[in-house]
Enzyme design. Structure first.
Site, mmCIF file in Angstrom:
data_model
loop_
_atom_site.group_PDB
_atom_site.id
_atom_site.type_symbol
_atom_site.label_atom_id
_atom_site.label_comp_id
_atom_site.label_asym_id
_atom_site.label_seq_id
_atom_site.Cartn_x
_atom_site.Cartn_y
_atom_site.Cartn_z
ATOM 1 N N GLY A 1 32.841 -6.252 10.143
ATOM 2 C CA GLY A 1 32.437 -7.047 8.979
ATOM 3 C C GLY A 1 30.968 -7.401 9.063
ATOM 4 O O GLY A 1 30.522 -8.454 8.594
ATOM 5 N N ALA A 2 30.182 -6.506 9.660
ATOM 6 C CA ALA A 2 28.811 -6.816 10.076
ATOM 7 C C ALA A 2 27.764 -6.650 8.983
ATOM 8 O O ALA A 2 26.608 -6.994 9.183
ATOM 9 C CB ALA A 2 28.443 -5.934 11.271
ATOM 10 N N VAL B 1 38.336 -1.010 9.407
ATOM 11 C CA VAL B 1 39.209 -1.607 10.432
ATOM 12 C C VAL B 1 40.674 -1.228 10.243
ATOM 13 O O VAL B 1 41.494 -1.441 11.136
ATOM 14 C CB VAL B 1 39.075 -3.151 10.502
ATOM 15 C CG1 VAL B 1 37.657 -3.548 10.916
ATOM 16 C CG2 VAL B 1 39.472 -3.811 9.183
ATOM 17 N N TYR C 1 46.693 -13.868 1.763
ATOM 18 C CA TYR C 1 45.541 -14.247 2.599
ATOM 19 C C TYR C 1 45.978 -15.284 3.642
ATOM 20 O O TYR C 1 45.650 -15.151 4.831
ATOM 21 C CB TYR C 1 44.434 -14.798 1.694
ATOM 22 C CG TYR C 1 43.118 -15.074 2.397
ATOM 23 C CD1 TYR C 1 42.224 -14.038 2.695
ATOM 24 C CD2 TYR C 1 42.756 -16.360 2.760
ATOM 25 C CE1 TYR C 1 41.013 -14.299 3.332
ATOM 26 C CE2 TYR C 1 41.547 -16.626 3.397
ATOM 27 C CZ TYR C 1 40.679 -15.588 3.677
ATOM 28 O OH TYR C 1 39.489 -15.854 4.306
ATOM 29 N N ALA D 1 48.104 -13.548 6.282
ATOM 30 C CA ALA D 1 47.306 -12.724 7.197
ATOM 31 C C ALA D 1 46.568 -13.599 8.204
ATOM 32 O O ALA D 1 46.533 -13.297 9.401
ATOM 33 C CB ALA D 1 46.315 -11.878 6.403
ATOM 34 N N LYS D 2 45.980 -14.694 7.738
ATOM 35 C CA LYS D 2 45.192 -15.539 8.636
ATOM 36 C C LYS D 2 46.090 -16.289 9.617
ATOM 37 O O LYS D 2 45.720 -16.480 10.790
ATOM 38 C CB LYS D 2 44.318 -16.502 7.835
ATOM 39 C CG LYS D 2 43.247 -15.795 6.987
ATOM 40 C CD LYS D 2 42.300 -14.961 7.841
ATOM 41 C CE LYS D 2 41.108 -14.429 7.070
ATOM 42 N NZ LYS D 2 40.193 -13.641 7.914
#
Ligand SMILES: NC(=O)c1ccc[n+]([C@@H]2O[C@H](COP(=O)([O-])OP(=O)(O)OC[C@H]3O[C@@H](n4cnc5c(N)ncnc54)[C@H](O)[C@@H]3O)[C@@H](O)[C@H]2O)c1
Length: 264
Positions: free
Chosen positions: A10-11, A73, A168, A171-172
């Site tokens: 995620g860079a 990813v 979301y 997932a987190k």
């Protein structure tokens, strides 16, 4: 050869980009990994190849060491190749940070297009699982005594039930459970696993969250945080950089709020 090496997903922008920058300024050699392309099932722009290059060029301009690496990813083979690239380039890997993430929502779960929820779960949860599978063996290939660090970016959504963001949140919460288990699995190896849970941080994903809630701008989210402002990606990166370093050895399996008090 650099003292310490890191891989950050995620860079291309936001928290991941700030983390690349911070680690490089502390002397790390950093492989900056991003999909660097939009996802056709998501209605907002992801990080671009130009942004990823700019992150790396900025590091180099300050005399630091970073390389751009395009990988999704969701692709375990691509992440394995990225880890192998870092090891080949710098002789080993000390830190892996999963910051890649996407958001979708704006409707109750049962009304959400399944492909959007799938993207959220695949990137935000499976993407971190894939990174751990590829990177932890590399962290363990360092000789003892080790100070390897596996880090993931969860969210305040890991512990809060946010309406219209169910996938979301799932997932987190999954990421939080994953690092707890990894921390236990890694035991006395010298490699630790931790996560952070940011609150509302001023990046493009927050702008998309505002759009999903029909809010005029992301700044509106500031009122729900006791500090009454959005966090900057650099503030979140500062905590990741501490966790990445040798001084965080007493912490493993922890999920650290970096949220201006949002979870209180
Ligand atoms: N900004 C916030 O308020 C906030 C709050 C809590 C948690 N987070 C989490 O922080 C992390 C970083 O988000 P951000 O705020 O910097 O958002 P961002 O949208 O600015 O950055 C996310 C980056 O991840 C990349 N990415 C997306 N899908 C990818 C994939 N499949 N493979 C590789 N790269 C991919 C994007 O291209 C982008 O560069 C995410 O996991 C997000 O869920 C953000």
């Amino acid at each position: 050869m650099s003292a310490r090496t890191a891989l950050v997903t995620g860079a291309a922008r936001g928290i991941g980009a700030a983390t690349v920058s911070r680690l490089a300024s502390q002397g790390y050699a950093v492989l900056a990994v991003d999909r660097a392309a939009d996802d056709p099932v998501l209605p907002y722009a992801l990080g671009s190849e130009a942004e990823l290059s700019a992150v790396v060029e900025a590091v180099r301009g300050r005399g630091g060491e970073a390389e751009a690496y395009v990988a999704d990813v969701r692709d375990p083979a691509a992440l394995a190749a990225a880890v192998a690239d870092a090891e080949r380039r710098w002789g080993g890997l000390d830190v892996a940070i999963g910051a890649a993430g996407v958001i979708a929502g704006g409707a109750p779960l049962w009304e959400m297009p399944p492909d959007r929820d799938r993207a959220v779960l695949e990137v935000n949860l499976h993407g971190v699982v894939n990174l751990a599978r590829a990177a932890v063996p590399a962290l363990l290939r360092r000789p003892r005594p080790r100070t390897g660090r596996f880090l993931a970016v969860a969210s305040a959504a890991a512990t809060r039930g946010l309406p219209m963001l169910a996938a979301y949140c799932a997932a987190k919460a999954g990421v939080a459970g994953l690092v707890r288990a990894l921390g236990a699995e890694l035991g006395d190896t010298g490699v630790t696993a931790n996560a952070i849970s940011p609150g509302s941080t001023d990046t493009p994903i927050l702008a998309e969250s505002a759009r999903l809630y029909g809010l005029p701008e992301a700044a509106v989210f500031a009122v729900q945080q006791p500090v009454r402002r959005l966090l900057g990606p650099g503030e979140v990166a500062a905590v990741l950089a501490f966790l990445a370093g040798p001084d965080s050895g007493a912490m493993t399996g922890a999920v650290v709020p970096v949220d201006g008090g949002l979870a209180l």
